[in-house]
Design a protein around this motif. Structure first.
Motif, mmCIF file in Angstrom:
data_model
loop_
_atom_site.group_PDB
_atom_site.id
_atom_site.type_symbol
_atom_site.label_atom_id
_atom_site.label_comp_id
_atom_site.label_asym_id
_atom_site.label_seq_id
_atom_site.Cartn_x
_atom_site.Cartn_y
_atom_site.Cartn_z
ATOM 1 N N UNK A 45 16.733 47.748 26.425
ATOM 2 C CA UNK A 45 17.817 48.697 26.127
ATOM 3 C C UNK A 45 17.440 50.116 26.539
ATOM 4 N N UNK A 46 16.184 50.483 26.317
ATOM 5 C CA UNK A 46 15.730 51.841 26.677
ATOM 6 C C UNK A 46 15.801 52.041 28.190
ATOM 7 N N UNK A 47 15.294 51.085 28.949
ATOM 8 C CA UNK A 47 15.281 51.220 30.412
ATOM 9 C C UNK A 47 16.694 51.196 30.995
ATOM 10 N N UNK A 48 17.534 50.301 30.490
ATOM 11 C CA UNK A 48 18.896 50.211 31.027
ATOM 12 C C UNK A 48 19.696 51.468 30.689
ATOM 13 N N UNK A 60 14.619 51.748 41.535
ATOM 14 C CA UNK A 60 13.954 50.450 41.446
ATOM 15 C C UNK A 60 14.913 49.446 40.818
ATOM 16 N N UNK A 61 14.642 48.180 41.042
ATOM 17 C CA UNK A 61 15.528 47.121 40.570
ATOM 18 C C UNK A 61 15.305 46.857 39.076
ATOM 19 N N UNK A 62 16.415 46.619 38.372
ATOM 20 C CA UNK A 62 16.382 46.314 36.945
ATOM 21 C C UNK A 62 17.466 45.262 36.708
ATOM 22 N N UNK A 63 17.096 43.993 36.481
ATOM 23 C CA UNK A 63 18.065 42.896 36.511
ATOM 24 C C UNK A 63 18.906 42.756 35.244
ATOM 25 N N UNK A 64 19.733 43.758 34.999
ATOM 26 C CA UNK A 64 20.612 43.778 33.834
ATOM 27 C C UNK A 64 21.974 44.351 34.222
ATOM 28 N N UNK A 65 22.989 44.009 33.433
ATOM 29 C CA UNK A 65 24.288 44.664 33.556
ATOM 30 C C UNK A 65 24.165 46.111 33.100
ATOM 31 N N UNK A 66 25.263 46.862 33.197
ATOM 32 C CA UNK A 66 25.253 48.265 32.767
ATOM 33 C C UNK A 66 25.051 48.350 31.254
ATOM 34 N N UNK A 67 24.719 49.549 30.783
ATOM 35 C CA UNK A 67 24.333 49.739 29.386
ATOM 36 C C UNK A 67 25.457 49.400 28.420
ATOM 37 N N UNK A 114 20.275 39.403 25.150
ATOM 38 C CA UNK A 114 20.420 39.798 26.558
ATOM 39 C C UNK A 114 19.060 40.076 27.193
ATOM 40 N N UNK A 115 18.143 39.145 26.985
ATOM 41 C CA UNK A 115 16.773 39.303 27.491
ATOM 42 C C UNK A 115 16.136 37.920 27.576
ATOM 43 N N UNK A 116 14.915 37.877 28.078
ATOM 44 C CA UNK A 116 14.185 36.615 28.140
ATOM 45 C C UNK A 116 13.715 36.212 26.736
ATOM 46 N N UNK A 117 13.390 34.952 26.561
ATOM 47 C CA UNK A 117 13.178 34.379 25.230
ATOM 48 C C UNK A 117 11.774 33.801 25.106
ATOM 49 N N UNK A 118 11.390 33.475 23.857
ATOM 50 C CA UNK A 118 10.017 33.059 23.572
ATOM 51 C C UNK A 118 9.560 31.819 24.307
ATOM 52 N N UNK A 119 10.424 30.810 24.434
ATOM 53 C CA UNK A 119 10.035 29.540 25.063
ATOM 54 C C UNK A 119 10.366 29.511 26.554
ATOM 55 N N UNK A 120 10.329 30.671 27.196
ATOM 56 C CA UNK A 120 10.672 30.788 28.614
ATOM 57 C C UNK A 120 9.875 29.819 29.485
ATOM 58 N N UNK A 121 8.594 29.605 29.158
ATOM 59 C CA UNK A 121 7.740 28.756 29.987
ATOM 60 C C UNK A 121 8.296 27.335 30.108
ATOM 61 N N UNK A 122 8.981 26.855 29.058
ATOM 62 C CA UNK A 122 9.533 25.502 29.100
ATOM 63 C C UNK A 122 10.576 25.368 30.199
ATOM 64 N N UNK A 123 11.458 26.335 30.326
ATOM 65 C CA UNK A 123 12.494 26.264 31.367
ATOM 66 C C UNK A 123 11.862 26.276 32.755
#
Length: 385
Positions: free
Chosen positions: A89-92, A101-108, A285-294
């Motif tokens: 949220x801070x960066x967006x 630089x690239x930031x892979x999110x929708x607008x704030x 609206x961010x990556x999640x704890x079990x990301x490695x599984x996907x």
């Protein structure tokens, strides 16, 4: 080959480690990791070129942004990947003040609207996505007590609120009595001064749909089921398994994300009632704890996020079901809590030990301890309490 420099934030998170490994293995990417501590989980990975200690964004936003600006210039960073809510949220929000630089999110505004549980619930109602009965309150004075049934849920609109350049963390409360509810309303600052909902309590199982969108177009979906959690009664997943995507939940997730023209990753969370109805709980609206599984199952969300900033991404047809992911030390905590539980019988405790020790060599992978990259596990073991 010229490499693109990526800066992965929140390196203490297991999701940051998963992203570091996924991107650091590529020959066209050089990965830097950062967090506010002297060392961190993802910073110990062999796929991290350099770990950078920076300011804590939850403690001082201005200092954090100043550091990001200088770091991006110094290391010629082209892609930023935060994995926690505060950092993203801070960066967006301050994207325009950063070097290009690239930031892979929708607008704030879109990010905030989906993160705001009140705004999201109202959107869901307009789109006929099932939600619990909800009262929308700016303050405790707005509650219509005649419509409150117990148990109910007190749910702040935002999980984190920026107050005087610092972040106030809120909490969702399941409330059993009016007295308990009044005590919370009188003593929790985020319920006294910030919007919240009084929601119907849904007794059911939690479930989620994990999504990647590129400029409003759905490109990938993933789902898993939790086999063991910490604490055992429900919490962080310590053993999970890739599972089929529920068509109805996918339809609801698509309706919500299509409506806001979403860009990036999102986890749409539901609670499935006994009659099978999936009620929307929230969207992360961010990556999640079990990301490695996907990633292990064939949906590499970090790679999709990266590639989606530079080229058109091909939609993924599916993934491998039945792949398991185990967070070993988290699973050990789960076992300890079960053995410590005075309500559990000796038979239940012996069964828990048996399940913990039961091997699965065919389709189970470990989240942190991996033979090609053991540094993070030694770091985690050293700091394990």
């Amino acid at each position: 080959m010229e490499k693109t420099a990526v800066l992965i934030f929140d390196a203490a998170q297991r999701s940051a480690l998963a992203a570091t490994r996924a991107l650091g293995k590529r020959k066209d990417i050089i990965v830097y990791t950062t967090d506010s501590t002297e060392s961190a989980l993802a910073g110990c990975s062999r796929y991290t070129t350099k770990y950078l200690q920076g300011p804590d964004p939850s403690a001082d936003t201005a200092e954090f942004l100043k550091w990001v600006n200088s770091t991006v210039r110094k290391y010629e960073i082209d892609f930023l990947l935060p994995v926690t809510e505060v950092t993203s949220r801070t960066l967006v929000e301050h994207r325009d003040s950063l070097p290009p630089c690239k930031l892979p999110f929708s607008d704030f505004k879109t990010l905030l609207d989906l993160s705001n549980k009140t705004a999201l619930t109202q959107l869901a109602q307009r789109l006929n996505v099932p939600v619990p009965f909800s009262q929308y309150c700016e303050s405790p004075a707005d509650i219509d007590w005649q419509q409150v049934t117990f148990p109910c849920v007190l749910k702040p609109a935002l999980s984190k609120v920026l107050v005087n350049n610092q972040w106030l963390e809120t909490q969702v409360h399941i409330v059993d009595t009016q007295q308990q509810m009044e005590e919370l309303l009188n003593h929790k600052e985020y319920l006294l001064h910030y919007p919240f909902m009084v929601q119907q309590y849904i007794d059911g199982q939690g479930a989620g749909i994990f999504c990647y969108y590129q400029n409003g177009e759905a490109k990938a979906f993933f789902a898993h089921k939790r086999l063991r959690e910490k604490p055992p009664s429900g919490g962080v997943s310590v053993l999970s398994e890739s599972a089929p995507v529920n068509p109805l939940m996918k339809q609801h997730a698509k309706a919500l994300l299509d409506n806001v023209n979403w860009h990036g990753a999102a986890m749409v969370e539901f609670k499935v009632a006994s009659d099978g109805t999936p009620y929307l709980m929230e969207i992360n609206t961010r990556l999640w704890g079990s990301l490695q599984l996907s990633i292990d199952a064939g949906v590499n969300f970090p790679a999709l996020l990266f590639d989606g900033e530079y080229q058109q991404v091909t939609p993924l047809a599916g993934f491998t079901e039945g792949v398991q992911l185990r967070w070993l030390l988290g699973d050990l905590d789960n076992l300890y809590l079960q053995l410590k539980d005075s309500k559990s019988s000796w038979g239940q405790k012996l069964a828990a030990i048996g399940q913990f020790l039961k091997p699965n060599f065919s389709n189970r992978k470990h989240e942190v301890n991996r033979l090609d990259d053991m540094g993070p596990f030694w770091f985690e073991l050293k700091h394990y309490r």
